[in-house]
Scaffold this motif. Sequence first.
Motif, PDB file in Angstrom:
ATOM      1  N   GLN A 234       0.825  -1.206   0.000  1.00 44.64           N
ATOM      2  CA  GLN A 234       0.000   0.000   0.000  1.00 44.64           C
ATOM      3  C   GLN A 234       0.860   1.256   0.000  1.00 44.64           C
ATOM      4  O   GLN A 234       1.977   1.266   0.510  1.00 44.64           O
ATOM      5  CB  GLN A 234      -0.920  -0.001   1.227  1.00 44.64           C
ATOM      6  CG  GLN A 234      -2.024   1.023   1.185  1.00 44.64           C
ATOM      7  CD  GLN A 234      -3.051   0.797   2.287  1.00 44.64           C
ATOM      8  OE1 GLN A 234      -2.732   0.840   3.460  1.00 44.64           O
ATOM      9  NE2 GLN A 234      -4.292   0.554   1.887  1.00 44.64           N
ATOM     10  N   GLY A 235       0.319   2.318  -0.571  1.00 47.45           N
ATOM     11  CA  GLY A 235       0.996   3.604  -0.552  1.00 47.45           C
ATOM     12  C   GLY A 235       0.655   4.389   0.693  1.00 47.45           C
ATOM     13  O   GLY A 235      -0.379   4.168   1.321  1.00 47.45           O
ATOM     14  N   GLY A 236       1.517   5.340   1.031  1.00 46.50           N
ATOM     15  CA  GLY A 236       1.267   6.156   2.210  1.00 46.50           C
ATOM     16  C   GLY A 236       2.394   7.122   2.488  1.00 46.50           C
ATOM     17  O   GLY A 236       2.684   7.420   3.647  1.00 46.50           O
ATOM     18  N   GLY A 237       3.051   7.615   1.440  1.00 48.30           N
ATOM     19  CA  GLY A 237       4.124   8.581   1.628  1.00 48.30           C
ATOM     20  C   GLY A 237       5.235   8.053   2.501  1.00 48.30           C
ATOM     21  O   GLY A 237       5.687   6.915   2.351  1.00 48.30           O
ATOM     22  N   SER A 238       5.662   8.867   3.456  1.00 44.50           N
ATOM     23  CA  SER A 238       6.762   8.484   4.338  1.00 44.50           C
ATOM     24  C   SER A 238       6.436   7.262   5.182  1.00 44.50           C
ATOM     25  O   SER A 238       7.354   6.585   5.666  1.00 44.50           O
ATOM     26  CB  SER A 238       7.134   9.653   5.249  1.00 44.50           C
ATOM     27  OG  SER A 238       7.616  10.747   4.503  1.00 44.50           O
ATOM     28  N   HIS A 239       5.158   6.968   5.360  1.00 42.76           N
ATOM     29  CA  HIS A 239       4.783   5.772   6.113  1.00 42.76           C
ATOM     30  C   HIS A 239       5.264   4.505   5.401  1.00 42.76           C
ATOM     31  O   HIS A 239       5.258   3.420   5.991  1.00 42.76           O
ATOM     32  CB  HIS A 239       3.272   5.716   6.317  1.00 42.76           C
ATOM     33  CG  HIS A 239       2.754   6.804   7.207  1.00 42.76           C
ATOM     34  ND1 HIS A 239       1.424   6.908   7.574  1.00 42.76           N
ATOM     35  CD2 HIS A 239       3.385   7.851   7.802  1.00 42.76           C
ATOM     36  CE1 HIS A 239       1.260   7.970   8.349  1.00 42.76           C
ATOM     37  NE2 HIS A 239       2.433   8.561   8.488  1.00 42.76           N
TER      38      HIS A 239
ATOM     39  N   GLY B 241       4.267   2.285  -2.049  1.00 47.25           N
ATOM     40  CA  GLY B 241       4.329   0.837  -2.252  1.00 47.25           C
ATOM     41  C   GLY B 241       5.014   0.486  -3.554  1.00 47.25           C
ATOM     42  O   GLY B 241       5.768  -0.496  -3.637  1.00 47.25           O
ATOM     43  N   ALA B 242       4.771   1.290  -4.597  1.00 45.70           N
ATOM     44  CA  ALA B 242       5.446   1.076  -5.874  1.00 45.70           C
ATOM     45  C   ALA B 242       6.938   1.341  -5.754  1.00 45.70           C
ATOM     46  O   ALA B 242       7.760   0.630  -6.343  1.00 45.70           O
ATOM     47  CB  ALA B 242       4.831   1.981  -6.937  1.00 45.70           C
TER      48      ALA B 242
ATOM     49  N   LYS C 181       7.859 -10.473 -10.851  1.00 43.33           N
ATOM     50  CA  LYS C 181       6.814  -9.811 -11.633  1.00 43.33           C
ATOM     51  C   LYS C 181       6.371  -8.552 -10.885  1.00 43.33           C
ATOM     52  O   LYS C 181       6.108  -8.596  -9.686  1.00 43.33           O
ATOM     53  CB  LYS C 181       5.621 -10.745 -11.833  1.00 43.33           C
ATOM     54  CG  LYS C 181       5.938 -12.003 -12.620  1.00 43.33           C
ATOM     55  CD  LYS C 181       4.725 -12.913 -12.695  1.00 43.33           C
ATOM     56  CE  LYS C 181       5.052 -14.200 -13.427  1.00 43.33           C
ATOM     57  NZ  LYS C 181       3.878 -15.133 -13.449  1.00 43.33           N
ATOM     58  N   LEU C 182       6.265  -7.456 -11.618  1.00 45.18           N
ATOM     59  CA  LEU C 182       5.923  -6.179 -11.007  1.00 45.18           C
ATOM     60  C   LEU C 182       4.654  -5.608 -11.625  1.00 45.18           C
ATOM     61  O   LEU C 182       4.464  -5.674 -12.848  1.00 45.18           O
ATOM     62  CB  LEU C 182       7.079  -5.187 -11.176  1.00 45.18           C
ATOM     63  CG  LEU C 182       8.384  -5.592 -10.477  1.00 45.18           C
ATOM     64  CD1 LEU C 182       9.540  -4.752 -10.988  1.00 45.18           C
ATOM     65  CD2 LEU C 182       8.250  -5.474  -8.963  1.00 45.18           C
ATOM     66  N   PHE C 183       3.789  -5.029 -10.770  1.00 46.12           N
ATOM     67  CA  PHE C 183       2.533  -4.443 -11.207  1.00 46.12           C
ATOM     68  C   PHE C 183       2.390  -3.094 -10.507  1.00 46.12           C
ATOM     69  O   PHE C 183       2.109  -3.033  -9.301  1.00 46.12           O
ATOM     70  CB  PHE C 183       1.364  -5.356 -10.850  1.00 46.12           C
ATOM     71  CG  PHE C 183       1.536  -6.779 -11.319  1.00 46.12           C
ATOM     72  CD1 PHE C 183       1.170  -7.156 -12.601  1.00 46.12           C
ATOM     73  CD2 PHE C 183       2.099  -7.732 -10.480  1.00 46.12           C
ATOM     74  CE1 PHE C 183       1.335  -8.466 -13.041  1.00 46.12           C
ATOM     75  CE2 PHE C 183       2.271  -9.047 -10.898  1.00 46.12           C
ATOM     76  CZ  PHE C 183       1.893  -9.421 -12.186  1.00 46.12           C
ATOM     77  N   ILE C 184       2.614  -2.020 -11.264  1.00 46.68           N
ATOM     78  CA  ILE C 184       2.653  -0.674 -10.699  1.00 46.68           C
ATOM     79  C   ILE C 184       1.367   0.066 -11.061  1.00 46.68           C
ATOM     80  O   ILE C 184       1.026   0.216 -12.238  1.00 46.68           O
ATOM     81  CB  ILE C 184       3.885   0.097 -11.214  1.00 46.68           C
ATOM     82  CG1 ILE C 184       5.166  -0.676 -10.893  1.00 46.68           C
ATOM     83  CG2 ILE C 184       3.915   1.497 -10.610  1.00 46.68           C
ATOM     84  CD1 ILE C 184       5.360  -1.001  -9.423  1.00 46.68           C
ATOM     85  N   ALA C 185       0.663   0.539 -10.031  1.00 43.96           N
ATOM     86  CA  ALA C 185      -0.631   1.189 -10.228  1.00 43.96           C
ATOM     87  C   ALA C 185      -0.489   2.686 -10.458  1.00 43.96           C
ATOM     88  O   ALA C 185       0.276   3.365  -9.771  1.00 43.96           O
ATOM     89  CB  ALA C 185      -1.524   0.940  -9.019  1.00 43.96           C
ATOM     90  N   THR C 186      -1.224   3.192 -11.425  1.00 47.33           N
ATOM     91  CA  THR C 186      -1.354   4.631 -11.676  1.00 47.33           C
ATOM     92  C   THR C 186      -2.833   4.916 -11.959  1.00 47.33           C
ATOM     93  O   THR C 186      -3.622   3.998 -12.184  1.00 47.33           O
ATOM     94  CB  THR C 186      -0.522   5.095 -12.884  1.00 47.33           C
ATOM     95  OG1 THR C 186      -1.021   4.454 -14.070  1.00 47.33           O
ATOM     96  CG2 THR C 186       0.951   4.732 -12.712  1.00 47.33           C
ATOM     97  N   THR C 187      -3.182   6.197 -11.955  1.00 48.00           N
ATOM     98  CA  THR C 187      -4.570   6.594 -12.223  1.00 48.00           C
ATOM     99  C   THR C 187      -4.620   7.532 -13.418  1.00 48.00           C
ATOM    100  O   THR C 187      -3.934   8.556 -13.446  1.00 48.00           O
ATOM    101  CB  THR C 187      -5.178   7.310 -11.003  1.00 48.00           C
ATOM    102  OG1 THR C 187      -5.144   6.422  -9.875  1.00 48.00           O
ATOM    103  CG2 THR C 187      -6.614   7.732 -11.279  1.00 48.00           C
ATOM    104  N   ARG C 188      -5.417   7.175 -14.411  1.00 47.76           N
ATOM    105  CA  ARG C 188      -5.598   8.059 -15.571  1.00 47.76           C
ATOM    106  C   ARG C 188      -6.367   9.309 -15.146  1.00 47.76           C
ATOM    107  O   ARG C 188      -7.469   9.215 -14.594  1.00 47.76           O
ATOM    108  CB  ARG C 188      -6.381   7.348 -16.677  1.00 47.76           C
ATOM    109  CG  ARG C 188      -5.676   6.158 -17.321  1.00 47.76           C
ATOM    110  CD  ARG C 188      -6.546   5.606 -18.443  1.00 47.76           C
ATOM    111  NE  ARG C 188      -5.963   4.446 -19.094  1.00 47.76           N
ATOM    112  CZ  ARG C 188      -6.197   3.182 -18.720  1.00 47.76           C
ATOM    113  NH1 ARG C 188      -6.999   2.940 -17.691  1.00 47.76           N
ATOM    114  NH2 ARG C 188      -5.634   2.179 -19.358  1.00 47.76           N
ATOM    115  N   VAL C 189      -5.805  10.460 -15.409  1.00 48.46           N
ATOM    116  CA  VAL C 189      -6.466  11.714 -15.042  1.00 48.46           C
ATOM    117  C   VAL C 189      -7.749  11.901 -15.853  1.00 48.46           C
ATOM    118  O   VAL C 189      -8.771  12.377 -15.340  1.00 48.46           O
ATOM    119  CB  VAL C 189      -5.521  12.916 -15.257  1.00 48.46           C
ATOM    120  CG1 VAL C 189      -6.220  14.220 -14.952  1.00 48.46           C
ATOM    121  CG2 VAL C 189      -4.268  12.771 -14.391  1.00 48.46           C
ATOM    122  N   SER C 190      -7.726  11.502 -17.101  1.00 44.17           N
ATOM    123  CA  SER C 190      -8.864  11.750 -17.999  1.00 44.17           C
ATOM    124  C   SER C 190     -10.108  10.963 -17.613  1.00 44.17           C
ATOM    125  O   SER C 190     -11.232  11.461 -17.743  1.00 44.17           O
ATOM    126  CB  SER C 190      -8.481  11.415 -19.445  1.00 44.17           C
ATOM    127  OG  SER C 190      -8.104  10.046 -19.549  1.00 44.17           O
TER     128      SER C 190
END
Length: 333
Positions: A16-21, A49-50, A151-160
Amino acid sequence: MKGTRLAQKPITLALQGGGSHGAFTWGVLDRLLEESRFDIEGISGASAGAMNAIVLAQGYMQDGRDGARQALKNFWESVAIELPFSAANGDIPEMHDIASQSDLPSIMNSYISMLRYFSPQQINPFDLNPLRDILTAQIDFQRLRTESPIKLFIATTRVSTGTLKLFRNKQLSLDVLLASACLPLINRAVEIDGEAYWDGGFTANPPLFPLIHKCSAKDILVILLHPEARMQVPVSATEIWHRLTEMGFSASFFTEFQGVMLAKREAERSWFAIGRLERRLRNLMLHRIESPELMSQLGMHSKMNAQAGFLNSLHLAGRAQATQWLANRSDRG
């Protein structure tokens, strides 16, 4: 969540993501990499997390488990030195003092308050991002695209469209990783092949489905950084804004997690497992490492705290939580 002993079994990790955490996740990974019985098949991650996923894979590709541990250490030490407003003191507070260490320097609080009134283009016209220099120095994306055994799976979010875009090994680049950690109030959207992207935590934090569909390991270990509940109702405008942001970054994971558990229960009720996915869900084992009590005590803006003492304390907390989890698994032969 079921527990099982992971002796000589491949596993996958969802970070999970969480900045400095994310330094807490560093501690968990540091401890897990000491266990030779673990064979990491795949890792999914968003934002911090990425970062942890890519850095671990880089080190593992170079020098196995020891290389992965050293790479993570180098990365987080660089974060403490390079990120703005960090005070790279070497003091490591006692565990019960981590919450008090989470407070930001006053100058950083002033900077955060400005984010509500100015866009990234206004407050950072030259698009400066210290993470870009750290990652350029430490990650060989060309090698990762072709040689990584994980195997790596990196999540991003499409702005559009506000939808999830996953990048896999052959698509990895510096821009992909920066996009996964692109907070829209702080950084400009990252453009990749004409498409603009924001933080992956908005749509999958972390993603589970690629570990189910693209990997064969029965055990998925999820490392969480956001507390599921906060007993105190936010009152001030700042507290409300913070809680809404936190809920947004958690909702995507819990929605997906509940869907996976529902599908697993349905598969287990079936008399016959006809399809591959049904058989996969029947055998799937989901595990979690988290410290909700600790995370709920940290300051509202502590995810932006890059002081060395705070990061080191989170690292130690992550190691301790992983050690406890390993002990519980060993007791359940």
